[in-house]
Motif scaffolding. Structure first.
Motif, PDB file in Angstrom:
ATOM      1  N   LEU A 113       0.830  -1.202   0.000  1.00  0.00           N
ATOM      2  CA  LEU A 113       0.000   0.000   0.000  1.00  0.00           C
ATOM      3  C   LEU A 113       0.867   1.255   0.000  1.00  0.00           C
ATOM      4  N   GLU A 114       1.908   1.273   0.825  1.00  0.00           N
ATOM      5  CA  GLU A 114       2.859   2.391   0.808  1.00  0.00           C
ATOM      6  C   GLU A 114       3.835   2.169  -0.337  1.00  0.00           C
ATOM      7  N   PRO A 115       3.876   3.060  -1.318  1.00  0.00           N
ATOM      8  CA  PRO A 115       4.820   2.883  -2.429  1.00  0.00           C
ATOM      9  C   PRO A 115       6.256   2.805  -1.915  1.00  0.00           C
ATOM     10  N   MET A 116       7.114   2.208  -2.699  1.00  0.00           N
ATOM     11  CA  MET A 116       8.516   2.093  -2.319  1.00  0.00           C
ATOM     12  C   MET A 116       9.106   3.487  -2.173  1.00  0.00           C
ATOM     13  N   ASN A 117       9.870   3.669  -1.098  1.00  0.00           N
ATOM     14  CA  ASN A 117      10.493   4.968  -0.844  1.00  0.00           C
ATOM     15  C   ASN A 117      11.648   4.782   0.106  1.00  0.00           C
ATOM     16  N   PHE A 118      12.581   5.738   0.102  1.00  0.00           N
ATOM     17  CA  PHE A 118      13.688   5.698   1.058  1.00  0.00           C
ATOM     18  C   PHE A 118      14.405   7.038   1.046  1.00  0.00           C
ATOM     19  N   PHE A 119      14.884   7.440   2.223  1.00  0.00           N
ATOM     20  CA  PHE A 119      15.634   8.693   2.362  1.00  0.00           C
ATOM     21  C   PHE A 119      17.114   8.380   2.442  1.00  0.00           C
ATOM     22  N   ALA A 120      17.912   9.233   1.784  1.00  0.00           N
ATOM     23  CA  ALA A 120      19.367   9.084   1.841  1.00  0.00           C
ATOM     24  C   ALA A 120      20.034  10.448   1.851  1.00  0.00           C
ATOM     25  N   ARG A 144      30.387   9.203   4.409  1.00  0.00           N
ATOM     26  CA  ARG A 144      29.384   8.940   5.441  1.00  0.00           C
ATOM     27  C   ARG A 144      27.985   9.017   4.816  1.00  0.00           C
ATOM     28  N   ALA A 145      27.054   8.274   5.416  1.00  0.00           N
ATOM     29  CA  ALA A 145      25.685   8.287   4.894  1.00  0.00           C
ATOM     30  C   ALA A 145      24.702   8.121   6.045  1.00  0.00           C
ATOM     31  N   TYR A 146      23.627   8.894   5.968  1.00  0.00           N
ATOM     32  CA  TYR A 146      22.493   8.694   6.874  1.00  0.00           C
ATOM     33  C   TYR A 146      21.314   8.237   6.026  1.00  0.00           C
ATOM     34  N   LEU A 147      20.732   7.111   6.379  1.00  0.00           N
ATOM     35  CA  LEU A 147      19.615   6.532   5.644  1.00  0.00           C
ATOM     36  C   LEU A 147      18.442   6.357   6.599  1.00  0.00           C
ATOM     37  N   TYR A 148      17.240   6.499   6.058  1.00  0.00           N
ATOM     38  CA  TYR A 148      16.047   6.344   6.901  1.00  0.00           C
ATOM     39  C   TYR A 148      14.885   5.871   6.038  1.00  0.00           C
ATOM     40  N   GLY A 149      14.117   4.905   6.572  1.00  0.00           N
ATOM     41  CA  GLY A 149      12.935   4.523   5.825  1.00  0.00           C
ATOM     42  C   GLY A 149      12.443   3.128   6.128  1.00  0.00           C
ATOM     43  N   GLU A 170      22.922  15.856  -2.585  1.00  0.00           N
ATOM     44  CA  GLU A 170      21.763  16.430  -1.900  1.00  0.00           C
ATOM     45  C   GLU A 170      21.085  15.333  -1.070  1.00  0.00           C
ATOM     46  N   PRO A 171      20.438  15.714   0.042  1.00  0.00           N
ATOM     47  CA  PRO A 171      19.582  14.746   0.734  1.00  0.00           C
ATOM     48  C   PRO A 171      18.308  14.533  -0.072  1.00  0.00           C
ATOM     49  N   VAL A 172      17.935  13.276  -0.312  1.00  0.00           N
ATOM     50  CA  VAL A 172      16.775  12.999  -1.159  1.00  0.00           C
ATOM     51  C   VAL A 172      15.863  11.967  -0.510  1.00  0.00           C
ATOM     52  N   LEU A 173      14.565  12.139  -0.752  1.00  0.00           N
ATOM     53  CA  LEU A 173      13.594  11.099  -0.451  1.00  0.00           C
ATOM     54  C   LEU A 173      13.153  10.525  -1.785  1.00  0.00           C
ATOM     55  N   LEU A 174      13.615   9.326  -2.080  1.00  0.00           N
ATOM     56  CA  LEU A 174      13.254   8.646  -3.313  1.00  0.00           C
ATOM     57  C   LEU A 174      11.838   8.108  -3.193  1.00  0.00           C
ATOM     58  N   VAL A 175      10.998   8.378  -4.200  1.00  0.00           N
ATOM     59  CA  VAL A 175       9.627   7.876  -4.216  1.00  0.00           C
ATOM     60  C   VAL A 175       9.381   7.165  -5.543  1.00  0.00           C
ATOM     61  N   TRP A 176       8.986   5.890  -5.454  1.00  0.00           N
ATOM     62  CA  TRP A 176       8.602   5.142  -6.640  1.00  0.00           C
ATOM     63  C   TRP A 176       7.118   5.371  -6.901  1.00  0.00           C
TER      64      TRP A 176
END
Length: 706
Positions: free
Chosen positions: A334-341, A347-352, A407-413
Motif C-alpha cells: 500500500l505504501e509505495p517504495m520509498n527511502f531517504f538518503a 558517510r551516509a544517513y539513511l532512513y525509511g 543532496e539529501p533525497v527522499l526517493l519515491v517510486w
C-alpha cells in the motif's frame, strides 16, 4: 519536530540521554545484560527508567504490520511486572553490534528474541527488587512486584520503580535470572492494542513517506520500461526547463529528477528523452509457462529427495497425475517504495521502511565504497512489505542518487514503477504423480517442480515426505532477467496450494475423506517415519483434528447448500489447518466462513496473533481470486491497480474463526503460516461445490463469476 510531518533525522538518539538521572538497562540478545551510567549511550534493545517515572521500551525489529513493535516490548513488560498503560514504546535504530539481527522476515522476530528479551526484563526487575530490599533490610526473595512497584514482604509499604533507579544503577548485573512460569503471565497471551494505533488513526508521521528534513529534495526515477533493456543515452533539457525541477542526475542504470515536491519531480521524469537499448532477450509469460511445464516433464540429475523406488512404483496400476500452475505476483504494498538518503563524502544517513537494514548497509557500502560503520540507518514503520522490502534495490538507489546529486533525497517510486520494474513472486509449475492402491492407499509419490530464478521450487522434507516409502522430489530452475524476490510465505504459498489440492484429488480417487486421508498419512509418520522430517507429525495431526471439530467437518459432508474444503500446512515452525466454507451464488463462490486451527506455541499478543492469521487468510484468498502479472516482450501488462485487481471487502470471508492450541512450546511464526492453506482450502471447497478442479491460478481465468 518542525511542522506537520517533520521528523528530526536523529530523534531516535534522544532516548539515550537521561536528564535528571535514571537507570538505563541495555541488553544484547547474545551475552549478558549490563547496567550503565545514566549519561552513557549503549544502543541495545533496552529499557529506560527515567527519574520522573517514565518507562520507555525500545523495539529492535522493524515493524511491518506484524506487530513486533508491540509484542517484543510486551515480553519486557511481562518480566518487569509493568503497568502496560504507563510505558512508552519506541522503534530502535539499526545497530547490529548492539541489537543483533534486526529483520522483519521469515516470521521469526518474536521466535528469535523470545528468551533473551524476557531475560532483559527479568534482569531489570531483579535489580530493582534488590535495590528495594537493601532499603528495607529484607531478603530480595521475599519481595514481590506488581504494576511497576516493589512490594514489601508484609504487603506494605511499596516503592515505585522510579524511586529505585539511582540505587539499582549502582548494583552489579546478575548473571542468572529466573523467568516467569506460564501460569504467572499477566500480559503474555492477552489482547493488547497495537502501540502505533493512535498515531496511525490520527495521521502522525510514522511511515517512510512521511519523512521530512531541511534541505531535502524528492526524487522520482526513470527506469527501463521492460526487462532486458538498459540505459543508453538521455536528454534532460526538457525536464530541467520545468519550473521547480532542481536537478537531473544519472545513478547507475536510472535517471533521477529532483524537485521540492513529488509531482514536479514526476513531471520532470516524464519529460526526459531516453534511449533504452536491448541488453538481454525480451521474455513473455507464454514462453516462460511453456518452458516451465517442459522442465517438469524431466527428471533432475540429482533429486531433492528420494525414498524407496517411486519410479518403478509409478509405472503401472492406478496412477494419478496433475499439473498445477501459478503466475508471477507483485507485492503491491500500500505504501509505495520509498527511502531517504543523505550521502556526504564517506558517510551516509539513511532512513525509511526496510525489512533488512543489514542488507541495505552492506549493499550501500559495497556500491558506494563507504565503510559500513559510517552508514547510519533509522527505521520507519512500513506500510506493507510482504517480502518486497527485504530487498535493497530501492535503498541503494536512493543512496546512489544522493551521492550523485550531493543532496539529501527522499526517493519515491510511482505505483507503475514497482509494478513494472519491481521484484515478483516467481511463477512456477508443479507436476504431481501418485499411485493409488486397490485398497485406497497412496503407494508412491513424485513431485517435479520448476520455478523462475529458484534454487529450490519445492519444500524438500515437508509433508507428505516421511509418510510414504516411495517418494521423490525433483527441482528445476528457469533463469530469467525478470527480477524475483520472496513473497509472503515464499515457496509455501504455491507449493501448499498445489500439494494440498493434489492430496484432495488423491483422496477422491481413493474414495476417502480428504481430511481423514491426511490423518492416516500422519499416523504412518508417527508410527514409522521414512527418512528425514522437518515437522512434528503429532502437532500436525493436532491442528487437523482441531479444525475438524471446529468446522463440524463430518456433519457437513452431505453436500449443499454450503460446501467445505480442507487444507493444512507446516511453515515457519507453525502448524495451521483450515476449512473454508462456501456457497455458490450466481456461479460465484461466496466464502461464508473460514475455520483456522493454529499451533504456534505460546501466543504473545492474542490480538496481534488473530490479525496475522486472519490477514494471511484474506491475502491468500484475494490473490487466488485475482492475482496475476503477465509479460509480453519483457513488459508487464498490469501497470497499476486499475489493471491489477486486489480483493475488496465484498470478496473477503464473511467470518473467520481462529483457535490457537494451548501447547507447551515457545512462540513460532505467525506472519506467514496462515496464508498458504487458505488457498487450497478455498479451491478444494470449489471442487466440493462444482466438481471443477482449480489447477491454474487465478480463479478469474476460469468460468466463475468472480
Amino acid at each position: 519536530m518542525e511542522g506537520v510531518g517533520k521528523i528530526a533525522r536523529r530523534d531516535f538518539l534522544k532516548v539515550t540521554s537521561l536528564l535528571g538521572g535514571g537507570l538505563l538497562i541495555g541488553f544484547p540478545f547474545v551475552g549478558k545484560s549490563e547496567a550503565v551510567a545514566a549519561t552513557e549511550f549503549i544502543p541495545n534493545a533496552y529499557i529506560k527508567l527515567a527519574a520522573d517515572g517514565q518507562i520507555t521500551l525500545l523495539a529492535p525489529n522493524p515493524e511491518i504490520g506484524q506487530g513486533v513493535k508491540t509484542a517484543l516490548p510486551m515480553l519486557l513488560a511481562e518480566e518487569m511486572d509493568l503497568d502496560w498503560n504507563s510505558i512508552q514504546v519506541e522503534q530502535a535504530h539499526y545497530d547490529a553490534k548492539k541489537y543483533g539481527v534486526q529483520i522483519a522476515g521469515g516470521s521469526g522476530s518474536v521466535r528469535n528474541r523470545w528468551e533473551e528479551t524476557r531475560k532483559a526484563g527479568a534482569t531489570a526487575r531483579l535489580m530493582l527488587v534488590q535495590a528495594a530490599a537493601q532499603k528495607w533490610g529484607v531478603s530480595p526473595e521475599a519481595c514481590t512486584t506488581q504494576a511497576g512497584k516493589v512490594i514489601h514482604p508484609k504487603g506494605s509499604p511499596s516503592l515505585a520503580y522510579a524511586d529505585l533507579v539511582a540505587d539499582a544503577a549502582k548494583l552489579p548485573v546478575p548473571e542468572q535470572v529466573k523467568l516467569k512460569d506460564k501460569k504467572d503471565f499477566r500480559l503474555i497471551g492477552k489482547r493488547i492494542e497495537n502501540v502505533d494505533n493512535p498515531a496511525i488513526l490520527t495521521g502522525k508521521p510514522l511511515f517512510g513517506l512521511d519523512y521530512r528534513t531541511e534541505g531535502m529534495y524528492m526524487a522520482v526515477v526513470a527506469r527501463p520500461p521492460a526487462f532486458g533493456l538498459k540505459l543508453g543515452s538521455f536528454d534532460a533539457s526538457a525536464a530541467e526547463a520545468i519550473p521547480g525541477v532542481h536537478k537531473v542526475v544519472q545513478a547507475g542504470d536510472v535517471v533521477a529528477v529532483l524537485a521540492k515536491n513529488t509531482w514536479t519531480a514526476k513531471k520532470g521524469r516524464d519529460a526526459l528523452k531516453i534511449d533504452w537499448v536491448r541488453d538481454t532477450p525480451a521474455e513473455s509469460s507464454a514462453e516462460q509457462e511453456k518452458t516451465l511445464a517442459a522442465l517438469t516433464e524431466t527428471l533432475a540429475e540429482r533429486p531433492t529427495r528420494k525414498d524407496g523406488n517411486p519410479e518403478e512404483q509409478l509405472t503401472g496400476g492406478t496412477v494419478l497425475e496433475a499439473l498445477y500452475e501459478a503466475p508471477l505476483l507483485p507485492h503491491a504494498t500500500l505504501e509505495p517504495m520509498n527511502f531517504f538518503a543523505d550521502v556526504k563524502g564517506d558517510r551516509a544517513y539513511l532512513y525509511g521502511p526496510v525489512q533488512t537494514p543489514a542488507r541495505t548497509q552492506a549493499e550501500v557500502a559495497r556500491v558506494l565504497g563507504i565503510p559500513a560503520e559510517n552508514i547510519e540507518i533509522g527505521l520507519s514503520r512500513m506500510g506493507g512489505g510482504f517480502g518486497r522490502r527485504l530487498m535493497a534495490d530501492f535503498t541503494v538507489e536512493a543512496a546512489q542518487i544522493s551521492a550523485a546529486a550531493q543532496e539529501p533525497v527522499l526517493l519515491v517510486w510511482m505505483r507503475e514503477d514497482d509494478m513494472q520494474a519491481g521484484m515478483y513472486r516467481p511463477n512456477g509449475r508443479y507436476r504431481y504423480k501418485a499411485k493409488i492402491s486397490d485398497s485406497g492407499s497412496i503407494q508412491a509419490w513424485h513431485l517435479s517442480a520448476a520455478a523462475l530464478n529458484s534454487r529450490r521450487a519445492s519444500l524438500g522434507p515437508s509433508f507428505p515426505a516421511g509418510t510414504l516409502e516411495n517418494f521423490r522430489i525433483d527441482d528445476h530452475n528457469l533463469s530469467s532477467n525478470v527480477t524475483t524476490a520472496p513473497w509472503r510465505a515464499p515457496n509455501h504459498n504455491i507449493v501448499c496450494w498445489a500439494e494440498q489440492s493434489f492430496l484432495d484429488e488423491c483422496a477422491h480417487a481413493a474414495g476417502k475423506d480428504p481430511l481423514k486421508l491426511q490423518l492416516e498419512l500422519l499416523d504412518r509418520a508417527i508410527a514409522n517415519p521414512v527418512g528425514e522430517l522437518n515437522y512434528d507429525p503429532k502437532r500436525y495431526k493436532g491442528v487437523i483434528e482441531a479444525v475438524a471439530q471446529m468446522s463440524k467437518w463430518d456433519n457437513n459432508r452431505s453436500g449443499g447448500p454450503r460446501f467445505q474444503g480442507f487444507a493444512a500446512h507446516y511453515s515457519f515452525m507453525s502448524y495451521v489447518a483450515e476449512v473454508v466454507e462456501i456457497e455458490m451464488v450466481n456461479n460465484k463462490p461466496k466464502i461464508v466462513k473460514v475455520y483456522a486451527a493454529v499451533d504456534c506455541g505460546q501466543v504473545v499478543n492474542l490480538s496481534g496473533a488473530e490479525n496475522q492469521i486472519e490477514g494471511g487468510i484474506v491475502d491468500g484468498i484475494g490473490h487466488a481470486l485475482f492475482g496475476e502479472l503477465t509479460l509480453k516482450e519483457g513488459k508487464v501488462a498490469e501497470q497499476n491497480f486499475n489493471a491489477y485487481r486486489l480483493a475488496m471487502l465484498r470478496d473477503a470471508p464473511v467470518q473467520i474463526e481462529t483457535k490457537f492450541l494451548d501447547t507447551p512450546y515457545p512462540p513460532t511464526g505467525l506472519g506467514e503460516p496462515g496464508l498458504p492453506p487458505a488457498i487450497p482450502a478455498f479451491t478444494n471447497a470449489i471442487f466440493a461445490a462444482t466438481g471443477k478442479r482449480v489447477r491454474s491460478l487465478p480463479l478469474s481465468k476460469m468460468d466463475f463469476n468472480v
